[in-house]
Design an enzyme around this catalytic site. Structure first.
Site, PDB file in Angstrom:
ATOM      1  CD  GLU A 298      -9.977   7.304 -74.568  1.00 16.95           C
ATOM      2  OE1 GLU A 298      -8.952   7.218 -73.880  1.00 16.95           O
ATOM      3  OE2 GLU A 298     -10.760   8.268 -74.508  1.00 16.95           O
ATOM      4  CG  ASP A 372      -5.104  11.435 -73.146  1.00 15.20           C
ATOM      5  OD1 ASP A 372      -5.430  12.528 -73.630  1.00 15.20           O
ATOM      6  OD2 ASP A 372      -5.860  10.761 -72.410  1.00 15.20           O
ATOM      7  CD  GLU A 400      -7.475  13.190 -68.461  1.00 15.48           C
ATOM      8  OE1 GLU A 400      -7.761  13.921 -69.428  1.00 15.48           O
ATOM      9  OE2 GLU A 400      -7.568  11.956 -68.484  1.00 15.48           O
TER      10      GLU A 400
END
Lengths: 708, 708
Positions: A298, A372, A400
């Site tokens: 990332e 993820d 998240e």
């Protein structure tokens, strides 16, 4: 007189200042016990003795008992009961008892008689074991009446029990939904906060023994003398509680700090810089744990920038900390910016060939699933696939992808699902738990990391029920075989009340909560349908982002014919990364099960499910089931809330309302979208979405928290 | 036995759970009184009665008394003493007493005998007056023994007593050093926080009656239905405490929300949009206060973008809120991006010609000085210069330029200096206080605004002593003639203890604290020497920023010959903006005084000061005096800290250490720089800076708080 009837006459009588029930005390509440339990406790543990008071960790254990016991017994001067003797086997009195606690961190709690005195002994081989024993004892006391005789021996199954703070140097927290970082970097090192000690107490009560202080998306500044001094001050506060400090390291730090020309791990100047940096850190923090690294992932820099492997990078860092006994935790969460292959396959593809190539003070940190931290993912194929390499499990405590702070989602069920998953790496019974506790392959370096949900919010975690996830992570890291129900029960007993009338339905609600989130967000193996960037709310229609794997459409692959990601041989063949029996199960629609169906298969909308419904009808039913579950939680809490303090009950109630509103939003938006793609109508009797698809697509949340 | 000597034996005796002294309670602590005062209070105020319990504001007043009195008296059931009767003159029992509280917000507190009963009456014309009276009574109780007979009448001198929150929608706070915004926008409107109520209580205890919820650098989003609903929910919580909600409005909002093609205030579509928007807001918030606008300043849009004046812009908005009784607060903090004239002159130049052109529900909000909240500035020349226009004073409670949260700087001395300043607008005695309380020109619309230092930090303001600035702002807005020493005394008595052994030296320390900051940062009329952007630490050498007035060198104008900004006729002639007697005093070096010398004059380094020292020697002496004052505060606190609770004492002590370190930094960096510019050596015996100038110039703080 009518007027007088309206008058309030307040009598100043028996008024006590109420303790604020704002959640700050977590599960370490130590509220007064009912009279019978209070006097029983006082009779058994009326005083604390130790021969090792000069040890800071023993002193912390004694202080905790001193804080807790009088508060729970309401102890008056008349109480002169039994005595707790706490310490290590190095103290003469405890050695004389012949106790043998297990390992470095284990403890024994036992009622004994010595020289005619009745003693409740809490003993470890090291002071930290005694500290863990003290907290264990207090946990038992808070859960209800103690057994007549205690004889407990415990030790942790996993060596590294770590929180990963994704805390930035400006005090924002990436994916943080509970305020700012608890680390007030700006005022450190000169000023600390009593909160740091309470953080350490809470962690020690669970056996958590390490904290990575800064974000894996790290800044080079965190390795400058100014910031090392700040970390060292935090380490000083945490040390008595057996918690080591670790730092995330930015691969390119020496270049960005203008101290080397390259960050090539094979360049001697680079290795020398890191050795000197490690030496500098260890001068400030003698028990520094080591580095956590997110490299070539990332946008983060890494050894691949210099055509070196992850192993070459990790080993260079490992050499720098080895003389000091430090370790390197190297994250396997990587996916390429250019590789067109299924994102779910890339970590395995990169790391599997490196098995056996890592130094022995490197541990590879692997997320529970290959994408993820989705509401549900199959276990990561790397587990079991790198027998020569210690692997630690990384889970995300902060939510998240599960509704931020306001959705009730108890995550122990998710983590247990992964820990119990059988990799079949060495045949049946090769669970992920056995991979990460080292027993499967005989590794001594073992670990479990949780991305913390801790922040400056008064209640630490953003909500009361999110505290349970912090708690559950710590308990599972201590013992991966604990069940979600056991953990939920002990958490609720301590956090609220041992009253079964409250605890039983609350635990039931917790246990069903994560499945509810799966149902209203990403049912049946769907994943990553959240809106862009902040990951808040539904965005299944998003398909225009620059990189394919950023787009929800990449993951669900819905079209007029069907939905789901074909990861069988006819698709990306990600199933081949699993051991044969697992691969077979996942690759076969008849055995994969509804939970992972669309993770592994592209399925026609009208195909029949086990339920007899078509896929489309089944998806609709799942969305409805998720919403119904949250509505049920709201109803249940209306009954349960009044059994506890108003302050926490009200907060929970209002958050459940938010969760209900947002569950409906998720369901409506998802059905509007998938209905439009599939061309299928809602089954008769199903409530249509409140708005049209355009309405949902237009929703924006530019100020969502946790996204920087 | 040596071993046993080391043993800790804890006796569970008389242990009480200690109340956390983390500063959350502010000055509303209500801790138990000593026995004699407790029984005297119980005898006089043993119960509370009202005939207006259904009024939410009266209910809040009663609740506050109910919270406070039993806690302070430790009231047991035996107490059946006197009665407090609280309410408004509309209630029959209070009307019968013939009390006449003054104005809308005033109150009377009086011991009376009615129908043979002794009553302590707290009465207002409106419920909020009674609420203010209740808080006033509790303030007196906390300060020490009450007089035998109370007969108090109070009313506020200023109508709008407002906090300006520079709080962003993502919960960051511009120039905030106390955590995040207390407004948890993300969870509003569904979930509120008990903290909102405590915020309202604290403000009501001071008479603060309005809050602008969002940053003057406003986003258009704050005017969308989604955000109006959030503000409305906050308004619902604040309303019972007499606090109205206001919003900062972004001038270009209708354009940015794509609802108008222009933001020209004379365009009927624009005016219609704002009228409709105001109607929409008032439907959600019936007592909405109105808009605060920062226009054509520091990059914000405004009416000048369309060649319209500030008055034309303000009046258009004023027309939108007029039907609902709302107002517009229009900030005079403007300086042009192109005007090369002295920045200190620009607000006057722009606004003075507009006097008389504003609608009668517009008030112009003027900062205390013409630059920007510096540690010391002369009063703003607009005060007294716009007799036909109501002007409200804006001060900054948050310490953007005074050391952030850790420096002890009690600001009442700064604000009193401005309030007492004589504008001579209508001859001697035309103080700024008389301008802003409306008495000088007969204005009914009057106000005082403070940029809040309130955040999510547990202690609200970032430090305990910063609470005093919130407190002092509120008290001065109620009565601008209160002295800094009175305010400091009553704050310290309530916040810590009435013990004069603690209060007297603490108050003395507070009173000298702001001068210390002036001395070690910007002595003798220097200003704006802070580092770029975040304004933390010294940056007097900065001279390379794009706009001249962003540079410290613009303000100090130091060269080999001297230092200071010539604002006399030979320079920018800013003095001419003041009334003749003031202008004469400032323009003359013999009368301007050391405090403003370099604000108005460029002075040679070797010129003699009143002290007999050269300017350079005097500056050195001031820097040293500033450092010495902070060293003295550290020494004094070492004695005072032990007189209060350890938790607050320790935090204050560590912050004083930070302040000392940073005072030395400021002094050393400034002397290194000005020494290099002037070529002057330090006088004999003066300690040289610890490092060379290059060292100080290289210091960077990329993660400083409050800067976004």
């Amino acid at each position: 007189m009518a007027r007088l009837a309206a008058a309030i006459a307040m009598l100043i009588a028996f008024a006590q200042p109420a303790l604020a029930e704002d959640g700050y005390d977590l599960w370490l509440r130590y509220r007064p016990l009912p009279a019978d339990r209070a006097s029983a406790l006082a009779a058994r543990a009326g005083a604390v003795e130790t021969d090792e008071a000069s040890d800071p960790t023993i002193a912390a254990a004694v202080a905790e008992l001193q804080r807790a016991l009088p508060s729970m017994t309401g102890g008056g001067p008349e109480q002169q009961g039994g005595v707790i003797l706490i310490g290590t086997t190095r103290s003469r009195r405890i050695a004389a008892l012949g106790l043998e606690p297990a390992g470095e961190d284990g403890f024994i709690i036992r009622d004994v008689t010595a020289n005619g005195r009745r003693l409740l002994v809490i003993a470890g081989n090291r002071p930290v074991g005694a500290l863990y024993g003290a907290f264990h004892f207090l946990r038992l006391v808070q859960q209800g009446p103690l057994p007549a005789k205690l004889d407990i021996a415990e030790k942790p199954r996993v060596k590294l029990r770590l929180l990963n703070h994704w805390d930035n140097l400006d005090r924002t927290v990436e994916r943080g939904y509970s305020g700012q970082s608890i680390w007030d970097w700006w005022k450190l090192p000169t000023a600390t906060d009593p909160r740091y000690t309470d953080y350490a107490r809470a962690n020690a009560s669970l056996g958590i023994n390490g904290a990575v202080l800064n974000n894996v998306n790290a800044k080079p500044d965190s390795l400058t003398p100014q910031w090392i001094a700040k970390a060292a001050k935090v380490a000083d506060v945490l040390r008595p509680y057996g918690i080591r400090v670790y730092l995330s390291a930015r691969w390119s730090a020496p270049v960005e700090l203008k101290q080397t020309a390259t960050a090539d791990p094979l360049d001697p100047a680079v290795a020398a810089w890191w050795r000197a940096k490690a030496d500098e850190i260890y001068r400030a923090i003698p028990d520094f744990g080591g580095f956590l690294v997110k490299a070539n992932s990332e946008g983060q820099p890494g050894p691949q920038d210099y055509k070196r492997s992850h192993a070459e990078g990790a080993n260079m860092l490992a050499a720098a900390v080895r003389p000091h006994g430090g370790i390197v935790m190297w994250r396997a969460f990587v996916y390429s910016e250019v590789d067109p292959d299924d994102r779910a396959k890339q970590a395995y593809s990169e790391f599997k060939p490196l098995d056996g190539k890592f130094a022995d003070n490197v541990i590879v940190q692997v997320k529970n699933g290959a994408i993820d931290f989705q509401p549900r993912e199959p276990f990561h194929p790397l587990f079991g696939a790198m027998p020569k390499t210690p692997l630690m499990l990384e889970v995300q405590i902060t939510k998240e992808y599960l509704g931020f702070a306001t959705h009730l989602a108890y995550l122990a069920t998710m983590w247990a699902e992964v820990l119990e998953a059988d990799t079949f790496a060495r045949g049946k019974g090769s669970t992920v738990a056995k991979v990460i506790d080292g027993s499967l392959e005989g590794h001594a370096l073992t670990g479990m990391a949780g991305v913390a949900n801790i922040g400056s919010d008064r209640n630490w975690s953003g909500s009361i029920f999110d505290q349970a996830n912090w708690y559950a992570f710590g308990r599972l890291a201590w013992n991966p075989d604990l069940t979600p129900v056991e953990i939920a029960r002990e958490w609720a007993q301590q956090t609220f009340t041992p009253d079964p009338g409250f605890v039983d339905p609350t635990v039931a609600m917790m246990l069903e909560s994560r499945q509810a989130v799966v149902d209203y967000m990403t049912p049946m193996g769907l994943a990553h349908l959240m809106a862009t960037g902040h990951h808040y709310g539904p965005g299944p229609w998003v398909g225009d982002l620059a990189r394919p794997e950023w787009n929800p459409t990449y993951y669900h692959r819905a079209d007029k014919g069907g939905i789901g990601f074909d990861r069988t041989r006819s698709g990306s063949d990600a199933v081949a990364q699993y051991a044969r029996p697992v691969a077979r199960r996942f690759a076969d629609r008849r055995t994969v099960g509804d939970d992972f169906l669309l993770w592994f298969h592209h399925v026609g909308w009208d195909e029949r499910m086990a339920s007899g419904r078509t896929l489309w009808e089944e998806m609709v039913a799942r969305y409805d089931r998720g919403v119904a579950a949250v509505e049920g939680m709201n109803r249940r809490w209306a009954m349960l809330g009044p059994l506890i303090d108003k302050e926490r009950a009200d907060q929970i109630a209002s958050f459940l309302v938010i969760q209900k509103e947002e569950a409906i939003w998720w369901r409506d938006a998802s059905l509007a979208y998938f209905g439009s793609v599939s061309g299928r109508k809602l089954p008769a009797g199903v409530r249509p979405p409140a708005h049209d698809l355009q309405y949902y697509e237009a929703i924006r949340h530019p100020y969502a928290p946790g996204h920087h």
